[in-house]
Design a protein around this motif. Structure first.
Motif, PDB file in Angstrom:
ATOM      1  N   VAL A  99      25.027  57.442  -3.723  1.00 55.99           N
ATOM      2  CA  VAL A  99      26.203  57.526  -3.118  1.00 55.99           C
ATOM      3  C   VAL A  99      26.166  58.330  -1.891  1.00 55.99           C
ATOM      4  O   VAL A  99      26.890  58.287  -0.895  1.00 55.99           O
ATOM      5  CB  VAL A  99      26.953  58.355  -4.180  1.00 55.99           C
ATOM      6  N   MET A 100      25.368  59.394  -2.035  1.00 55.64           N
ATOM      7  CA  MET A 100      25.127  60.261  -0.561  1.00 55.64           C
ATOM      8  C   MET A 100      23.988  59.776   0.272  1.00 55.64           C
ATOM      9  O   MET A 100      24.057  59.680   1.513  1.00 55.64           O
ATOM     10  CB  MET A 100      24.752  61.841  -1.057  1.00 55.64           C
ATOM     11  N   TRP A 110      30.191  64.287   3.767  1.00 61.00           N
ATOM     12  CA  TRP A 110      29.273  62.966   3.600  1.00 61.00           C
ATOM     13  C   TRP A 110      29.736  61.792   3.673  1.00 61.00           C
ATOM     14  O   TRP A 110      28.660  60.872   3.323  1.00 61.00           O
ATOM     15  CB  TRP A 110      28.225  63.127   2.424  1.00 61.00           C
ATOM     16  N   ASP A 168      21.203  56.538  -7.602  1.00 58.79           N
ATOM     17  CA  ASP A 168      22.479  57.197  -7.196  1.00 58.79           C
ATOM     18  C   ASP A 168      22.600  57.373  -5.528  1.00 58.79           C
ATOM     19  O   ASP A 168      21.931  58.557  -5.354  1.00 58.79           O
ATOM     20  CB  ASP A 168      22.760  58.355  -7.825  1.00 58.79           C
ATOM     21  N   LYS A 175      30.919  56.711  -0.783  1.00 57.41           N
ATOM     22  CA  LYS A 175      31.090  57.478   0.219  1.00 57.41           C
ATOM     23  C   LYS A 175      30.907  56.532   1.677  1.00 57.41           C
ATOM     24  O   LYS A 175      32.008  56.278   2.081  1.00 57.41           O
ATOM     25  CB  LYS A 175      29.887  58.473   0.414  1.00 57.41           C
ATOM     26  N   GLU A 184      18.913  60.985  -7.760  1.00 62.07           N
ATOM     27  CA  GLU A 184      19.243  60.603  -6.239  1.00 62.07           C
ATOM     28  C   GLU A 184      17.965  60.300  -5.583  1.00 62.07           C
ATOM     29  O   GLU A 184      17.072  61.251  -5.872  1.00 62.07           O
ATOM     30  CB  GLU A 184      20.192  61.792  -5.725  1.00 62.07           C
ATOM     31  N   SER A 202      35.170  55.608  -6.361  1.00 58.46           N
ATOM     32  CA  SER A 202      34.449  56.896  -5.861  1.00 58.46           C
ATOM     33  C   SER A 202      33.116  56.881  -6.356  1.00 58.46           C
ATOM     34  O   SER A 202      32.799  56.265  -7.074  1.00 58.46           O
ATOM     35  CB  SER A 202      35.155  58.041  -6.585  1.00 58.46           C
ATOM     36  N   GLY A 203      32.406  57.829  -6.005  1.00 65.26           N
ATOM     37  CA  GLY A 203      31.018  58.053  -6.302  1.00 65.26           C
ATOM     38  C   GLY A 203      30.748  58.333  -7.786  1.00 65.26           C
ATOM     39  O   GLY A 203      30.032  57.836  -8.349  1.00 65.26           O
ATOM     40  N   SER A 204      31.804  59.065  -8.374  1.00 61.28           N
ATOM     41  CA  SER A 204      31.804  59.403  -9.634  1.00 61.28           C
ATOM     42  C   SER A 204      32.072  58.259 -10.441  1.00 61.28           C
ATOM     43  O   SER A 204      31.507  57.710 -11.535  1.00 61.28           O
ATOM     44  CB  SER A 204      32.785  60.283 -10.200  1.00 61.28           C
ATOM     45  N   VAL A 216      28.984  55.951 -10.651  1.00 59.76           N
ATOM     46  CA  VAL A 216      27.810  56.426 -11.481  1.00 59.76           C
ATOM     47  C   VAL A 216      28.409  56.402 -13.115  1.00 59.76           C
ATOM     48  O   VAL A 216      27.471  55.698 -13.953  1.00 59.76           O
ATOM     49  CB  VAL A 216      27.785  58.013 -11.158  1.00 59.76           C
ATOM     50  N   TYR A 232      23.050  65.922  -9.002  1.00 51.74           N
ATOM     51  CA  TYR A 232      24.738  66.125  -8.781  1.00 51.74           C
ATOM     52  C   TYR A 232      24.842  64.602  -8.957  1.00 51.74           C
ATOM     53  O   TYR A 232      24.590  63.806  -7.867  1.00 51.74           O
ATOM     54  CB  TYR A 232      25.245  66.888  -7.710  1.00 51.74           C
ATOM     55  N   HIS A 233      25.905  64.257  -9.796  1.00 47.64           N
ATOM     56  CA  HIS A 233      26.204  62.787  -9.823  1.00 47.64           C
ATOM     57  C   HIS A 233      28.013  62.440  -9.834  1.00 47.64           C
ATOM     58  O   HIS A 233      28.365  61.489  -9.852  1.00 47.64           O
ATOM     59  CB  HIS A 233      25.673  62.073 -11.036  1.00 47.64           C
ATOM     60  N   GLY A 234      28.476  63.587 -10.021  1.00 43.45           N
ATOM     61  CA  GLY A 234      29.986  63.549  -9.943  1.00 43.45           C
ATOM     62  C   GLY A 234      30.609  64.716 -10.960  1.00 43.45           C
ATOM     63  O   GLY A 234      30.064  65.393 -11.492  1.00 43.45           O
TER      64      GLY A 234
HETATM   65  C1  LIG Z   1      24.785  61.639  -5.305  1.00 46.08           C
HETATM   66  C2  LIG Z   1      26.201  61.854  -5.386  1.00 46.08           C
HETATM   67  N1  LIG Z   1      26.633  61.098  -6.449  1.00 46.08           N
HETATM   68  C3  LIG Z   1      27.865  61.146  -6.967  1.00 46.08           C
HETATM   69  C4  LIG Z   1      28.857  61.932  -6.127  1.00 46.08           C
HETATM   70  C5  LIG Z   1      30.333  61.784  -6.529  1.00 46.08           C
HETATM   71  O1  LIG Z   1      31.104  61.193  -5.652  1.00 46.08           O
HETATM   72  P1  LIG Z   1      32.520  61.219  -5.522  1.00 46.08           P
HETATM   73  O2  LIG Z   1      32.938  62.781  -4.750  1.00 46.08           O
HETATM   74  O3  LIG Z   1      32.957  60.145  -4.398  1.00 46.08           O
HETATM   75  O4  LIG Z   1      33.061  61.111  -6.899  1.00 46.08           O
HETATM   76  C6  LIG Z   1      28.407  62.632  -5.033  1.00 46.08           C
HETATM   77  C7  LIG Z   1      29.349  63.353  -4.256  1.00 46.08           C
HETATM   78  O5  LIG Z   1      29.150  64.365  -3.607  1.00 46.08           O
HETATM   79  C8  LIG Z   1      26.912  62.665  -4.675  1.00 46.08           C
HETATM   80  O6  LIG Z   1      26.538  63.618  -3.773  1.00 46.08           O
END
Ligand SMILES: Cc1ncc(COP(=O)(O)O)c(C=O)c1O
Length: 414
Positions: free
Chosen positions: A229-230, A44, A227, A256, A193, A102-104, A107, A135-137
């Motif tokens: 991220v996606m 993604w 969030d 991402k 999300e 990173s996404g994690s 967040v 899902y947030h990481g």
């Molecule tokens: C909505 C959302 N938040 C956070 C994350 C975490 O991102 P990362 O894998 O870059 O840590 C993801 C990863 O898929 C995600 O979809």
């Protein structure tokens, strides 16, 4: 000797050796097993396609100037320019940019900003509200906000409690909003999300619900963390999913697609009030967060090039065309009894294969994945949910390859 690498989300006892990838271009990957169509944008992240020339050139140029520098007390042109451009690019009202990688971490930073916001005002609001199936990481904080299940059962003793709202899909909106109303008045933040829960199974809810959630947050003072991220950078049809509800969150998480998917970079943007709550001659009110590679100059240069691509190229038109192309290819699955819940939001399409054993750990997921890989298509179903989330450069003929394979999978596994 076999590889010493421990791969993510991989059960090595059951999974064949990882596929060696040597090159990427557009929607394609060159692998040791032949060419593969990247129908999930490499988890993604890839938006315009692999190795967009403008991003590659920006990376080259920046690597010649400055590779990395401490970001506490120091700054650099790519970070400064990117931050200014980002503030203009995202929904209005977000004036501060905090970088991570990173996404994690984006967040985690958002959750910490929210708690610091209340603590620094001497208010005891620390409860987080989150959605079912979220899902947030995979860090402890982001797992706490995310859905509980087999992925985090071992870490459960370390996870903090959150108020969990039922997923506000069709028919459940009221229940979810009522619970939010009841919990919001003394919570620190709602994290969501917007419009589509990705890893939870590509579950879609309406912009009206998101707008109502934002209104409840505004009325109760609870911070809204989006969030994206996606969902960010065009995936849902608009630059950001929040735009479809005509809202601006208090805190926005990006990763991402921020660098076009080329390099690890994340940003957490917030309203001025969140920054101001940490702005003080009292050092104890400092926002205590950093990571060594915060605002890496090369990653920032790649992200700056990404925003230039958005400015100079018809990305929005490509996104709209892809959304339409996805919709037309889903049509033949809508009456197919082997598939159910055929859905799409912007460029993201998903459908569920009807199988008796449908959980995330169901054998059908790795079986499907292997079936698609053997056909030269990179898909990674979430349990029995097959989703197609390609880069925006994918062509009609390439999409046909993907959907022909899905149809065939329906005959074999459905
Ligand atoms: C909505 C959302 N938040 C956070 C994350 C975490 O991102 P990362 O894998 O870059 O840590 C993801 C990863 O898929 C995600 O979809």
């Amino acid at each position: 000797m076999s590889s010493p690498i421990w791969h993510p989300f991989t059960q090595h006892a059951l999974t064949p050796d990882a596929t060696l990838v040597s090159r990427g271009e557009g929607a394609w990957l060159d692998t040791a097993n032949g060419r593969m169509l990247d129908a999930i944008s490499s988890w993604w992240v890839i938006t315009h396609g692999h190795r967009h020339p403008k991003i590659v050139e920006a990376i080259r140029r920046q690597a010649d100037l400055l590779d990395q520098v401490i970001f506490a007390g120091f700054t650099h042109q790519p970070a400064e320019e990117l931050a200014r451009a980002l503030v203009e690019f995202v929904p209005p009202g977000l004036s501060r940019v905090f970088y991570s990688d990173s996404g994690s971490t984006a967040v985690e930073v958002a959750l910490k900003m929210a708690l610091g916001f209340w603590k620094n005002q001497g208010k005891a609001r620390s409860r987080i509200i989150a959605l079912e199936h979220a899902y947030h990481g995979d860090t402890i904080g982001t797992m706490s906000a995310g859905a509980r299940g087999v992925f985090n059962a071992a870490y459960e003793p370390l996870l903090f409690d959150v108020v969990r709202l039922p997923f506000p899909g069709a028919g459940h909106e009221r229940q979810s909003l009522e619970l939010l109303k009841a919990a919001a008045s003394n919570a620190a933040a709602l994290i969501a999300e917007p419009l589509i829960l990705g890893a939870g199974g590509m579950l879609i809810y309406s912009p009206d619900v998101l707008r109502d959630m934002a209104a409840i947050c505004r009325d109760t003072g609870t911070l809204l963390i989006a969030d994206e991220v996606m969902t960010g950078f065009g995936r849902t049809g608009t630059r950001f999913a929040c735009e479809q509800a005509e809202i601006s969150p208090d805190i926005l998480c990006l990763a991402k697609g921020l660098s076009g998917g080329s390099l690890p970079l994340a940003a957490t943007l917030c309203r001025e009030e969140v920054f101001t709550a940490h702005y003080s001659s009292d050092r104890s009110r400092t926002f205590f967060h950093s990571s060594s590679f915060t605002a890496n100059p090369i990653a920032c240069a790649a992200a700056r090039a990404n925003l230039e691509i958005w400015r100079q190229e018809p990305v929005q038109a490509r996104v709209a065309a892809l959304a339409q192309a996805q919709e037309s290819r889903l049509a033949r699955f809508r009456d197919d009894p082997r598939f159910g819940n055929v859905r799409r939001l912007g460029t993201i399409a998903a459908l569920d294969l009807k199988v008796p054993d449908a959980g995330y750990l169901a054998q059908v997921a790795p079986d499907l994945m292997q079936f698609f890989h053997a056909k030269g298509i990179l898909l990674r179903p979430l349990g029995n949910t097959i989703y197609v989330l390609p880069p925006y450069c994918v062509t009609a003929a390439e999409l046909d390859l993907v959907y022909d394979a899905i149809l065939e999978a329906g005959g074999k596994f459905g």
